[in-house]
Design an enzyme around this catalytic site. Structure first.
Site, PDB file in Angstrom:
ATOM      1  N   GLY A  14       4.613  -2.294  -0.884  1.00  0.00           N
ATOM      2  CA  GLY A  14       4.520  -3.268  -1.982  1.00  0.00           C
ATOM      3  C   GLY A  14       4.785  -4.711  -1.582  1.00  0.00           C
ATOM      4  N   THR A  16       2.682  -6.997  -0.546  1.00  0.00           N
ATOM      5  CA  THR A  16       1.679  -7.909  -1.131  1.00  0.00           C
ATOM      6  C   THR A  16       1.888  -8.036  -2.633  1.00  0.00           C
ATOM      7  OG1 THR A  16       0.133  -7.229   0.593  1.00  0.00           O
ATOM      8  CG2 THR A  16      -0.784  -8.412  -1.275  1.00  0.00           C
ATOM      9  N   LYS A  37      -0.678 -14.769   5.586  1.00  0.00           N
ATOM     10  CA  LYS A  37      -0.549 -13.461   6.258  1.00  0.00           C
ATOM     11  C   LYS A  37      -0.932 -13.740   7.708  1.00  0.00           C
ATOM     12  CE  LYS A  37      -0.956  -8.687   6.251  1.00  0.00           C
ATOM     13  NZ  LYS A  37      -0.098  -7.655   5.641  1.00  0.00           N
ATOM     14  N   GLY A 118       3.387  -4.490   8.385  1.00  0.00           N
ATOM     15  CA  GLY A 118       4.259  -3.331   8.582  1.00  0.00           C
ATOM     16  C   GLY A 118       5.709  -3.712   8.325  1.00  0.00           C
ATOM     17  N   PRO A 204       9.327  -1.741 -11.604  1.00  0.00           N
ATOM     18  CA  PRO A 204       9.011  -0.360 -11.973  1.00  0.00           C
ATOM     19  C   PRO A 204       7.645   0.073 -11.458  1.00  0.00           C
ATOM     20  CG  PRO A 204       9.152  -1.782 -13.933  1.00  0.00           C
ATOM     21  CD  PRO A 204       9.317  -2.663 -12.735  1.00  0.00           C
TER      22      PRO A 204
HETATM   23  N1  LIG Z   1       5.488  -0.800  -8.349  1.00  0.00           N
HETATM   24  C1  LIG Z   1       4.323  -0.248  -8.082  1.00  0.00           C
HETATM   25  N2  LIG Z   1       3.725   0.605  -8.952  1.00  0.00           N
HETATM   26  C2  LIG Z   1       2.535   1.153  -8.679  1.00  0.00           C
HETATM   27  N3  LIG Z   1       1.846   0.947  -7.566  1.00  0.00           N
HETATM   28  C3  LIG Z   1       2.382   0.103  -6.658  1.00  0.00           C
HETATM   29  C4  LIG Z   1       3.633  -0.536  -6.855  1.00  0.00           C
HETATM   30  N4  LIG Z   1       3.894  -1.317  -5.761  1.00  0.00           N
HETATM   31  C5  LIG Z   1       2.848  -1.167  -4.934  1.00  0.00           C
HETATM   32  N5  LIG Z   1       1.942  -0.332  -5.460  1.00  0.00           N
HETATM   33  C6  LIG Z   1       0.665   0.083  -4.840  1.00  0.00           C
HETATM   34  O1  LIG Z   1       0.979   0.578  -3.548  1.00  0.00           O
HETATM   35  C7  LIG Z   1      -0.014   0.175  -2.615  1.00  0.00           C
HETATM   36  C8  LIG Z   1       0.653  -0.595  -1.486  1.00  0.00           C
HETATM   37  O2  LIG Z   1       1.148  -1.844  -1.989  1.00  0.00           O
HETATM   38  P1  LIG Z   1       0.983  -3.156  -1.120  1.00  0.00           P
HETATM   39  O3  LIG Z   1      -0.429  -3.293  -0.662  1.00  0.00           O
HETATM   40  O4  LIG Z   1       1.583  -4.291  -1.888  1.00  0.00           O
HETATM   41  O5  LIG Z   1       1.919  -2.761   0.118  1.00  0.00           O
HETATM   42  P2  LIG Z   1       2.158  -3.577   1.461  1.00  0.00           P
HETATM   43  O6  LIG Z   1       3.560  -3.317   1.876  1.00  0.00           O
HETATM   44  O7  LIG Z   1       1.742  -4.981   1.262  1.00  0.00           O
HETATM   45  O8  LIG Z   1       1.158  -2.827   2.460  1.00  0.00           O
HETATM   46  P3  LIG Z   1       0.617  -3.351   3.897  1.00  0.00           P
HETATM   47  O9  LIG Z   1       1.626  -2.873   4.891  1.00  0.00           O
HETATM   48  O10 LIG Z   1      -0.715  -2.672   4.012  1.00  0.00           O
HETATM   49  O11 LIG Z   1       0.507  -4.854   3.837  1.00  0.00           O
HETATM   50  C9  LIG Z   1      -1.034  -0.649  -3.404  1.00  0.00           C
HETATM   51  O12 LIG Z   1      -2.097   0.188  -3.787  1.00  0.00           O
HETATM   52  C10 LIG Z   1      -0.258  -1.110  -4.622  1.00  0.00           C
HETATM   53  O13 LIG Z   1      -1.078  -1.353  -5.738  1.00  0.00           O
HETATM   54 MG   LIG Z   2       0.293  -6.053   2.237  1.00  0.00          MG
END
Ligand SMILES: Nc1ncnc2c1ncn2[C@@H]1O[C@H](COP(=O)(O)OP(=O)(O)OP(=O)(O)O)[C@@H](O)[C@H]1O
Ligand SMILES: [Mg+2]
Length: 227
Positions: A14, A16, A37, A118, A204
């Site tokens: 999460g 992003t 990024k 990551g 949430p």
């Molecule tokens: N609170 C939440 N509720 C539902 N879905 C979520 C939530 N937080 C993140 N997601 C979903 O989880 C997935 C991963 O989120 P995100 O892309 O923000 O992660 P990240 O840490 O940025 O990943 P990366 O390492 O690829 O950059 C996405 O599909 C996002 O919509």
């Molecule tokens: Mg991301």
């Protein structure tokens, strides 16, 4: 400047989503915000060049038009570890160039929100890792903890690394990746007691709904730590 670096307990936790929520919250406080990024592995080929989804979203949600190459100076096509993607592409990830791009964004903004790739110990080359990048940018760290089994260990290891490598720890966010998690509140409490930085709040699980807003997060506590 109110800039910070967003890291996570893992990929897909999460970063992003939280970056975009925090950017909107800072913008709502009247700040001009740029997203960045610096290193992305996992891009599509377009007529303009390689494009990474996170970087495009950060670019689009910035307060001003920004050149993609400044937002995401190191873009690699395969979704593999960045140091391997860089080696395959015959590219050396250059912290000086990232610092240059960051300075160009910072010159136009009150805050730059920089998303990592990551987690914090991801290698960028045989010599460098993400911590070296954070140090080069001299930014405080916001940690996104993806709330799932195993996250206590990942979060506390990240906290140890932040301390051991001398980074500033601005705060952490609990992000609910699943509709239900056993003992969620107890897990959050366990981290709040142990992580040496303010708990900024809990996002949430929003399922198929629109991502949450910043109403669950203590933006003012974070901004205070960035001063
Ligand atoms: N609170 C939440 N509720 C539902 N879905 C979520 C939530 N937080 C993140 N997601 C979903 O989880 C997935 C991963 O989120 P995100 O892309 O923000 O992660 P990240 O840490 O940025 O990943 P990366 O390492 O690829 O950059 C996405 O599909 C996002 O919509
Ligand atoms: Mg991301």
């Amino acid at each position: 400047m109110k800039s910070f670096f967003i890291t996570g307990t893992d990929t897909g936790v999460g970063k992003t989503e939280i970056a975009l929520i925090l950017m909107a919250a800072l913008q709502a406080r009247g700040l001009r915000v740029a997203g960045m990024k610096p290193v992305a592995a996992g891009c599509v080929v377009t007529a303009e060049g390689l494009r990474n989804d996170d970087a495009v979203r950060l670019q689009q949600h910035s307060s001003m038009p920004l050149a993609y190459e400044m937002v995401n100076p190191f873009a690699f096509a395969p979704a593999i570890a960045p140091h391997l993607a860089a080696a395959q592409a015959g590219v050396a990830i250059d912290l000086k160039h990232i610092t240059y791009c960051y300075a160009a964004l910072a010159a136009q903004a009150d805050a730059v929100v920089v998303e990592g790739v990551g987690g914090l110990l991801v290698p960028l080359s045989e010599q460098l890792d993400l911590v070296d990048l954070v140090r080069a940018l001299d930014l405080p760290v916001v940690l996104v903890v993806g709330m799932r089994l195993g996250c206590l260990n990942h979060a506390l290891l990240t906290g140890e690394t932040i301390r051991h490598r001398g980074l500033r720890f601005a705060g952490w966010v609990a992000n609910s990746l699943e509709p239900e998690m056993d003992c969620l509140a107890d897990n959050v409490f366990a981290l709040a007691r142990r992580l040496p930085a303010p708990f900024l709040g809990q996002l949430p699980y929003y399922g198929k709904q629109a991502p949450g807003d910043a109403s669950h997060l203590d933006i003012d506590a974070m901004i205070e730590r960035l001063s």
